[in-house]
Design a protein around this motif. Structure first.
Motif, PDB file in Angstrom:
ATOM      1  N   ALA A 145       0.827  -1.203   0.000  1.00  0.00           N
ATOM      2  CA  ALA A 145       0.000   0.000   0.000  1.00  0.00           C
ATOM      3  C   ALA A 145       0.864   1.258   0.000  1.00  0.00           C
ATOM      4  O   ALA A 145       0.545   2.249  -0.677  1.00  0.00           O
ATOM      5  CB  ALA A 145      -0.932  -0.002   1.211  1.00  0.00           C
ATOM      6  N   ALA A 146       1.988   1.235   0.728  1.00  0.00           N
ATOM      7  CA  ALA A 146       2.887   2.394   0.758  1.00  0.00           C
ATOM      8  C   ALA A 146       3.503   2.639  -0.617  1.00  0.00           C
ATOM      9  O   ALA A 146       3.653   3.793  -1.054  1.00  0.00           O
ATOM     10  CB  ALA A 146       3.976   2.176   1.807  1.00  0.00           C
ATOM     11  N   ILE A 147       3.858   1.567  -1.315  1.00  0.00           N
ATOM     12  CA  ILE A 147       4.425   1.703  -2.660  1.00  0.00           C
ATOM     13  C   ILE A 147       3.383   2.237  -3.633  1.00  0.00           C
ATOM     14  O   ILE A 147       3.662   3.133  -4.442  1.00  0.00           O
ATOM     15  CB  ILE A 147       4.980   0.342  -3.134  1.00  0.00           C
ATOM     16  CG1 ILE A 147       6.181  -0.074  -2.278  1.00  0.00           C
ATOM     17  CG2 ILE A 147       5.379   0.406  -4.600  1.00  0.00           C
ATOM     18  CD1 ILE A 147       6.621  -1.509  -2.507  1.00  0.00           C
ATOM     19  N   LEU A 148       2.181   1.702  -3.566  1.00  0.00           N
ATOM     20  CA  LEU A 148       1.104   2.164  -4.463  1.00  0.00           C
ATOM     21  C   LEU A 148       0.796   3.637  -4.212  1.00  0.00           C
ATOM     22  O   LEU A 148       0.556   4.409  -5.150  1.00  0.00           O
ATOM     23  CB  LEU A 148      -0.135   1.302  -4.261  1.00  0.00           C
ATOM     24  CG  LEU A 148       0.004  -0.180  -4.638  1.00  0.00           C
ATOM     25  CD1 LEU A 148      -1.230  -0.958  -4.184  1.00  0.00           C
ATOM     26  CD2 LEU A 148       0.218  -0.352  -6.135  1.00  0.00           C
ATOM     27  N   ALA A 316       7.054  -5.422  -3.801  1.00  0.00           N
ATOM     28  CA  ALA A 316       7.549  -4.769  -5.008  1.00  0.00           C
ATOM     29  C   ALA A 316       7.096  -5.512  -6.260  1.00  0.00           C
ATOM     30  O   ALA A 316       6.721  -4.887  -7.273  1.00  0.00           O
ATOM     31  CB  ALA A 316       9.069  -4.683  -4.966  1.00  0.00           C
ATOM     32  N   ALA A 317       7.114  -6.847  -6.214  1.00  0.00           N
ATOM     33  CA  ALA A 317       6.701  -7.637  -7.373  1.00  0.00           C
ATOM     34  C   ALA A 317       5.236  -7.390  -7.725  1.00  0.00           C
ATOM     35  O   ALA A 317       4.882  -7.232  -8.898  1.00  0.00           O
ATOM     36  CB  ALA A 317       6.939  -9.119  -7.103  1.00  0.00           C
ATOM     37  N   LEU A 318       4.377  -7.329  -6.713  1.00  0.00           N
ATOM     38  CA  LEU A 318       2.955  -7.059  -6.993  1.00  0.00           C
ATOM     39  C   LEU A 318       2.760  -5.647  -7.526  1.00  0.00           C
ATOM     40  O   LEU A 318       1.946  -5.417  -8.435  1.00  0.00           O
ATOM     41  CB  LEU A 318       2.147  -7.264  -5.715  1.00  0.00           C
ATOM     42  CG  LEU A 318       1.963  -8.719  -5.275  1.00  0.00           C
ATOM     43  CD1 LEU A 318       1.257  -8.780  -3.920  1.00  0.00           C
ATOM     44  CD2 LEU A 318       1.174  -9.514  -6.315  1.00  0.00           C
ATOM     45  N   ALA A 319       3.486  -4.685  -6.950  1.00  0.00           N
ATOM     46  CA  ALA A 319       3.365  -3.310  -7.435  1.00  0.00           C
ATOM     47  C   ALA A 319       3.825  -3.193  -8.884  1.00  0.00           C
ATOM     48  O   ALA A 319       3.174  -2.542  -9.713  1.00  0.00           O
ATOM     49  CB  ALA A 319       4.172  -2.370  -6.544  1.00  0.00           C
ATOM     50  N   ARG A 320       4.937  -3.841  -9.207  1.00  0.00           N
ATOM     51  CA  ARG A 320       5.441  -3.794 -10.580  1.00  0.00           C
ATOM     52  C   ARG A 320       4.497  -4.523 -11.536  1.00  0.00           C
ATOM     53  O   ARG A 320       4.334  -4.121 -12.686  1.00  0.00           O
ATOM     54  CB  ARG A 320       6.843  -4.404 -10.631  1.00  0.00           C
ATOM     55  CG  ARG A 320       7.892  -3.592  -9.898  1.00  0.00           C
ATOM     56  CD  ARG A 320       8.304  -2.363 -10.690  1.00  0.00           C
ATOM     57  NE  ARG A 320       9.198  -2.737 -11.788  1.00  0.00           N
ATOM     58  CZ  ARG A 320       9.395  -2.007 -12.870  1.00  0.00           C
ATOM     59  NH1 ARG A 320       8.741  -0.866 -13.033  1.00  0.00           N
ATOM     60  NH2 ARG A 320      10.230  -2.407 -13.822  1.00  0.00           N
ATOM     61  N   ALA A 328       8.936   4.629  -7.374  1.00  0.00           N
ATOM     62  CA  ALA A 328       7.883   4.563  -6.360  1.00  0.00           C
ATOM     63  C   ALA A 328       8.121   3.415  -5.384  1.00  0.00           C
ATOM     64  O   ALA A 328       7.707   3.489  -4.226  1.00  0.00           O
ATOM     65  CB  ALA A 328       6.518   4.423  -7.026  1.00  0.00           C
ATOM     66  N   VAL A 329       8.773   2.351  -5.839  1.00  0.00           N
ATOM     67  CA  VAL A 329       9.093   1.244  -4.942  1.00  0.00           C
ATOM     68  C   VAL A 329      10.033   1.731  -3.849  1.00  0.00           C
ATOM     69  O   VAL A 329       9.810   1.501  -2.652  1.00  0.00           O
ATOM     70  CB  VAL A 329       9.713   0.068  -5.715  1.00  0.00           C
ATOM     71  CG1 VAL A 329      10.146  -1.036  -4.747  1.00  0.00           C
ATOM     72  CG2 VAL A 329       8.730  -0.480  -6.744  1.00  0.00           C
TER      73      VAL A 329
END
Length: 499
Positions: A145-148, A316-320, A328-329
């Motif tokens: 959530a922080a990365i998103l 990170a993998a899900l965000a990417r 953003a990561v």
């Protein structure tokens, strides 16, 4: 991986309008049951809530729901109300409960709160990026959530994390609709969610846990694996945990969905990993055979313990997979603040560091904590939930200065230590009141030497002696701070570090 099968479940409740005047039974009050009942009442359903023996909290919740139009039956958890067309259960109810046997006999389907929330999404609902695993779910979900958020997306960390999915699905968020949701899911919730189809999902790890609920390790793993069903872009797995990779191989997914691994080593193509202290992506790059994308430094992850770096890689993998840019990561990981009771350094007293990892409620979590420190006085015990401790004792033996045991199932841990770490001093506390934590901290102080870590990582559930793991951790921190005050030391916390 194979193509997804059609979503199961009756067409009767495929639209929110179908719930008007429908007779729905909600099994259980509490964190999930009350929001589910309120959501169903909002849709016009005729709601009956059933619950076991009631205390003051349950009676108060029952009164509030009755004021909204629900019928609540306290003390009668086994009988299926007449005319029930659907049962919605809270996660804690075992599949073997008599209520569900009655539902099956009557041809009534049982859904969990996640299944209901999934069915109630609108046609333009935000995609779900879902996370499960024996350990690390909450930390990885909050990291995601922080990365998103750092990517400029409207998001929320929801699900088993303690934020009701119904507030997101049926509410009107300030500032407009969500772009994507970071969803933590437990094995209980996945068991009762046959229609769930996330955009992408991750299983962080698998180790024996909740076997008293699932009945076997195979059943537990199968329920965890449900999170991969219908994934569209990525099934993220732990390359160091073959069981998670097996679940990906067996999953029914959308055409084109990819298997993406994460590892603490240098990554192979289609993996995320670590190279010279840098977190890198070798999956969502144009030439993954020959190059990798830098995402962040290990130092951007707090604490940089191995299991926490793994959490960061999975997030990170899900965000990417959702298209988030590399910058953003890094920004999201730097902004992330872990929850309490997850490797939280409380104080340093007389050269001894006191760490609260009360959230380590099983052997897998405790092993990760113990591996992060070279010399430990370990505080452990509670409700073992059917777990065995031989492997944990053998792995931890070389790093143990001493062990202080408490709680109902402490003998199981003591016996494992006697077999695999007979040289380690073990002190057992017989008292079972909450004051036992202060006694445990005092005993640990006497056993520790400068440079040691006194680590609360119980490897057990807390409910034999405490309200929950939060109270257990709070009492540990309170006792440590009392030590620090008595010795004129300064406390370090609250530096909450996350699993």
């Amino acid at each position: 991986m194979t193509a997804a099968r059609p979503a199961p479940g009756p067409a009767r409740f495929d639209d929110p309008a179908d719930f008007k005047d429908a007779r729905v039974t909600v099994a259980g009050l509490g964190v999930s049951g009350v929001p589910a009942a309120k959501a169903l009442l909002q849709l016009g359903a005729r709601v009956t809530v059933v619950n076991g023996p009631a205390g003051d909290r349950q009676r108060a919740e029952a009164a509030a729901l009755e004021a909204l139009g629900a019928e609540v039956r306290l003390g009668d958890a086994d009988t299926l109300p007449d005319g029930t067309e659907l049962v919605v259960t809270t996660p804690g109810w075992k599949p073997s409960s008599p209520l569900f046997a009655a539902a099956a006999e009557a041809g009534v389907q049982v859904w969990g709160d996640v299944e209901l929330a999934w069915r109630l999404r609108g046609p333009d609902a935000a995609p779900w990026l879902a996370i499960t695993g024996t350990n690390g779910k909450t930390t990885a979900t909050r990291m995601l959530a922080a990365i998103l958020t750092a990517a400029g997306l409207r998001t929320a960390a929801v699900g088993n994390i303690g934020v009701s999915l119904f507030d997101v699905v049926l509410g009107e968020p300030e500032g407009g609709p969500y772009d994507v949701l970071a969803v933590e899911l437990s094995s209980y919730q996945l068991h009762w969610a046959p229609s769930l189809r996330p955009h992408s999902a991750a299983v962080l790890n698998l180790a024996p846990d909740h076997l008293d609920w699932h009945g076997s390790m195979a059943a537990y793993a199968a329920d965890k694996g449900r999170i991969y069903t219908g994934n569209q872009v990525a099934c993220v797995y732990n390359a160091a945990d073959r069981e998670t990779e097996r679940l990906v191989r067996e999953a029914d997914v959308e055409e084109g969905c990819r298997a993406i691994g994460f590892t603490l080593q240098a990554p192979a193509p289609s993996q995320f990993g670590v190279v010279d202290g840098i977190l890198v992506d070798r999956a969502f790059v144009e030439d993954r055979q020959n190059r990798a994308q830098e995402l962040a430094e290990v130092a951007d992850v707090r604490p940089p313990a191995p299991h926490n770096i793994a959490n960061a890689l999975a997030a990170a993998a899900l965000a990417r997979a959702f298209g988030v840019e590399p910058a953003a990561v890094r920004e999201g990981l730097r902004a992330f603040r872990p929850d309490a009771h997850r490797i939280a350094e409380v104080a340093v007293v007389d050269g001894v560091t006191y760490v609260d990892d009360s959230k380590a409620t099983n052997t897998h979590a405790a092993a990760a904590s113990l591996a992060a420190y070279p010399s430990v006085v370990w505080l452990a015990g509670g409700l073992a939930k059917g777990a065995e401790f031989d492997e944990l004792a053998a792995r931890a033996a070389s790093g143990l200065r001493a062990v202080v045991l408490f709680g109902a199932d402490r003998a199981v841990i003591r016996e494992a230590l006697a077999r695999h770490a007979p040289q380690v001093p073990v002190v057992e506390l017989e008292r079972t009141d909450t004051g036992a934590m202060s006694a445990a901290v005092g005993t640990a102080r006497d056993l520790a030497r400068p440079g040691d870590t006194v680590l609360l990582a119980p490897a057990c559930a807390s409910m034999d002696m405490f309200t929950n793991y939060n109270q257990r951790g709070d009492l540990f921190a309170e006792a440590v701070r009392a030590l620090a005050a008595a010795g004129g030391q300064e406390e370090v916390g609250p530096a909450d570090h996350g699993r």
